[in-house]
Design a protein around this motif. Structure first.
Motif, short mmCIF file in Angstrom:
data_model
loop_
_atom_site.label_atom_id
_atom_site.label_comp_id
_atom_site.label_asym_id
_atom_site.label_seq_id
_atom_site.Cartn_x
_atom_site.Cartn_y
_atom_site.Cartn_z
N ALA A 241 -10.54 -17.54 1.40
CA ALA A 241 -11.64 -16.71 1.98
C ALA A 241 -13.39 -16.93 1.62
CB ALA A 241 -12.03 -15.26 0.86
N ARG A 253 -11.88 -13.74 5.34
CA ARG A 253 -11.27 -12.45 5.18
C ARG A 253 -11.04 -12.92 3.67
NH1 ARG A 253 -16.34 -9.21 7.79
NH2 ARG A 253 -15.86 -10.45 10.45
N GLN A 263 -5.83 -12.58 1.75
CA GLN A 263 -6.43 -13.34 3.43
C GLN A 263 -6.47 -13.24 4.65
OE1 GLN A 263 -5.53 -15.25 -0.03
NE2 GLN A 263 -7.38 -13.95 -0.74
N PRO A 274 -12.97 -5.21 10.27
CA PRO A 274 -12.06 -6.09 8.68
C PRO A 274 -11.31 -5.03 8.36
CG PRO A 274 -14.77 -6.29 9.93
CD PRO A 274 -14.28 -5.59 10.78
#
Length: 285
Positions: A241, A253, A263, A274
């Protein structure tokens, strides 16, 4: 947590170094590690270690023709092989060593566990299927055809990440390799398993085979002490990450849960969006 590739490598490592040796004795220093009492642990004394194999993430040591020492390393357990083991018995509670196997040539191995959860488990059984976790295992992840995978997923109204990790659905994949497989397949970890189309299913099957086979190839032949480092070095998104995705350059992320995290790369896997908390995310496609 050791997963299919690392357990396969440990089986190969012990096959090369320990098979053909007799079990001199087994010392248990943490009562929580030994999950069986019949047969007693002393029944292994004098038995020939005739082979090693793997059941999902369980390591199976074949003792003679009638006993098996089955080991599950859980999240924080590990196996440490030594060419020369101290002959003195272990003192309970004095070290992270939970169990020690002495072999007839003076070598052997320790099972250790970090942390306080104490989920490391060893079973001395006459048949591996007597181990509840082994008896419940689904088919091995590396044994599946595309059609097999389709059959396993078709009725699973669950997030894909969780399905890949469920050992009763398929055996061998854990948190780390599920992240890697989904990244290689360009699929969201929150996608519903029963919503994959034919092309996505093919990508998932290919990624699973490629990621696991490559990891096995890299791991087998490594010393037991080097396997954790080899696993970390081979990861593209898991545990990375904040770093750049090696495929597209976007930032890797993370989504955190109570006792784990995942991740992923938004550009590669979720159309650039996201992921929110798993309870709130709407990214199911």
């Amino acid at each position: 947590m050791p997963e299919l590739p690392e357990v396969e490598a440990l089986a190969a490592y012990l096959r090369e170094r320990a098979v053909g040796q007799q079990i001199k004795r087994i010392d248990v220093s943490a009562i929580s590690v030994l999950k069986t009492f019949n047969p007693p642990v002393t029944a292994a004394n004098g038995k020939l270690l005739t082979g090693t194999s793997r059941w999902g993430k369980f390591l199976d040591l074949e003792l003679g023709d009638d006993l098996h020492l089955v080991i599950h390393l859980a999240r924080a357990g590990w196996l440490h092989y030594r060419d020369n083991l101290p002959p003195a018995p272990l003192k309970p509670g004095k070290s992270p060593i939970a169990l020690r196997v002495h072999l007839s040539d003076g070598s052997g191995f320790d099972l250790t566990e970090a942390g306080t959860q104490k989920k490391l488990a060893a079973y001395l059984v006459r048949d591996p299927k007597e181990v509840p976790g082994v008896a419940r295992l689904g088919p091995d992840a590396l044994s599946l055809s595309t059609q097999d995978l389709a059959e396993l997923l078709k009725d699973k109204n669950q997030q894909l990440k969780g399905v890949l990790r469920d050992q009763q659905i398929m055996a061998g994949v854990g948190n780390a390799y599920s992240d890697e497989i989904l990244h290689a397949a360009k699929l969201s970890p929150f996608m519903r398993a029963d919503k994959l189309n034919a092309e996505q299913l093919e990508r998932l099957h290919t990624a699973m085979g490629d990621i696991l086979t490559d990891a096995v190839t890299r791991s087998v032949g490594q010393k037991a002490a080097e396997l954790k480092g080899e696993k970390r070095a081979g990861m593209r998104v898991h545990g990375r990450a904040g770093q750049k995705c090696p495929v597209c350059g976007d930032v890797v992320r993370e989504v955190s849960f109570a006792d784990s995290s995942l991740q992923y790369c938004a550009t590669c896997q979720t159309g650039g969006k996201p992921l929110a908390d798993r309870r709130l995310s709407k990214l199911l496609r």
